[in-house]
Design an enzyme around this catalytic site. Sequence first.
Site, PDB file in Angstrom:
ATOM      1  N   ASP A 108      -2.900 -10.093  12.918  1.00  0.00           N
ATOM      2  CA  ASP A 108      -1.782 -10.272  11.989  1.00  0.00           C
ATOM      3  C   ASP A 108      -0.464 -10.273  12.753  1.00  0.00           C
ATOM      4  O   ASP A 108       0.498  -9.595  12.378  1.00  0.00           O
ATOM      5  CB  ASP A 108      -1.786  -9.176  10.928  1.00  0.00           C
ATOM      6  CG  ASP A 108      -0.892  -9.530   9.728  1.00  0.00           C
ATOM      7  OD1 ASP A 108      -0.673 -10.730   9.482  1.00  0.00           O
ATOM      8  OD2 ASP A 108      -0.422  -8.610   9.040  1.00  0.00           O
ATOM      9  N   PHE A 149       0.803  -1.224   0.000  1.00  0.00           N
ATOM     10  CA  PHE A 149       0.000   0.000   0.000  1.00  0.00           C
ATOM     11  C   PHE A 149       0.836   1.275   0.000  1.00  0.00           C
ATOM     12  O   PHE A 149       0.297   2.364  -0.064  1.00  0.00           O
ATOM     13  CB  PHE A 149      -0.931   0.022   1.215  1.00  0.00           C
ATOM     14  CG  PHE A 149      -1.903  -1.119   1.236  1.00  0.00           C
ATOM     15  CD1 PHE A 149      -2.709  -1.391   0.145  1.00  0.00           C
ATOM     16  CD2 PHE A 149      -2.002  -1.933   2.348  1.00  0.00           C
ATOM     17  CE1 PHE A 149      -3.602  -2.442   0.167  1.00  0.00           C
ATOM     18  CE2 PHE A 149      -2.896  -2.985   2.370  1.00  0.00           C
ATOM     19  CZ  PHE A 149      -3.696  -3.246   1.286  1.00  0.00           C
TER      20      PHE A 149
END
Length: 451
Positions: A227, A101
């Site tokens: 995560d 990103f």
Amino acid sequence: MKCFHFTSGERREDEDVVVSKVSRVSWARSFSVASSSLDARRSDLDSDSNCYSSRDLSESVGFFDLLSQRRTNDLRVFSFSELKSATRGFNRGLLIGEGGFGCVYRGVVKVPDDHDSDSKMDVAIKQLNRHGFQGHKEWINEVNFLGVVKHPNLVKLVGYCAEDDERGIQRLLVYELMRNKSLEDHLLAKVLPVPLPWMTRLKVAQDAARGLAYLHEEMDFQLIFRDFKASNVLLDEDFNAKLSDFGLARLGPPEGLGHVSTSVVGTVGYAAPEYVHTGRLTAKSDVWSFGVVMYELITGRRAVERNLPRGEQKLLEWVKPFVSDSKKFHLILDPRLEGQYCIKSAQKLSALANKCIAKQPKSRPKMSEVVEMLGNIIDEISSQDEDTPEPASEIEEAKEEATGETEAESNKQGNNNWKKVFDIREMVNLRNRSIGKLDWRNWTPGLVRTS
């Protein structure tokens, strides 16, 4: 893990709905970038299951509104020009991380200080890709969650920038700089020649466990990190560990419910199997991921390494036969430690990791329990290091007495130059029993020259 496919940051069709919902949250107060680590790959379940629940869609905005009301005024709003200057025009020489990103740069910004108006601070600056909405939801998560949570083992968000111009939407986040990079860089990368010492690994694990315990148990709402992996554990100049990248963090289930039904996202090799198969997310999913990272600390290997032989590619499968055989256990220890470790503590860390990756989520410990068990392992090593030998004078006296007895025995038996000495340690113990001192342990008799 066939149910995963790497998206590399591409937006899925069902994420359009999420963007339309969360876009109602003010750009000026909530943005989040994706991973700043070199391995910022995201994984999604490639199936037609119900990926986003109503809790994901309808309650997210309301919850973020709640967080915005609770947020302190600690977050700074930076101008784009200020951050551009701080990174020397986003110079590639200052690049410290790159993901799907956007990029992460090292920079220096001015921060308000009571004593010095021109005080400067080293920071890490994430810049989201300017075009499109890739990473938009993760960006929102970062600001909203890190704007509220405060803990020594969570990376600190200094501020953010959100400006709109003809070149696109500028979305940036500013964090405290973690000078020793990530746990992955030290544990798994080949570029750093000096491996993490064993005790440092244990303390890093304990710091990370404290961060997860805070998110799971110590706030009035629960956050599931979702995560947890070595690249999301950052290390400061003193090797204190802090969790980073809250882009995938998720609000835990409400009271009375056991799980949250949500899309399956994360990184291959770290996601709990029940979450992968059902989409049911609980705090015990983070506990599983923590167990995987503990085995990475023990072995120095990645959770999944495609470059290894087929039978060794999946870390948890590879360690199984060694963990069950105490005589073979040492074969899985990171060879870069070069024997500088306590084998008993490594076995205890492995036993703890096995509890974390138990098949049934309810059988896994809470992270507060993991913190306590890691503390016991560390304290045991520390106490062993602090054990001091008997005073030198007593040792010398014992040696003299033992030598005298050995010489006398040698004279009786002839010219035998080498004799097994009476156990010096036992002799000291016999003397100490009479004066109340602690016996020595783990002594092996040796051979000395008697003439």
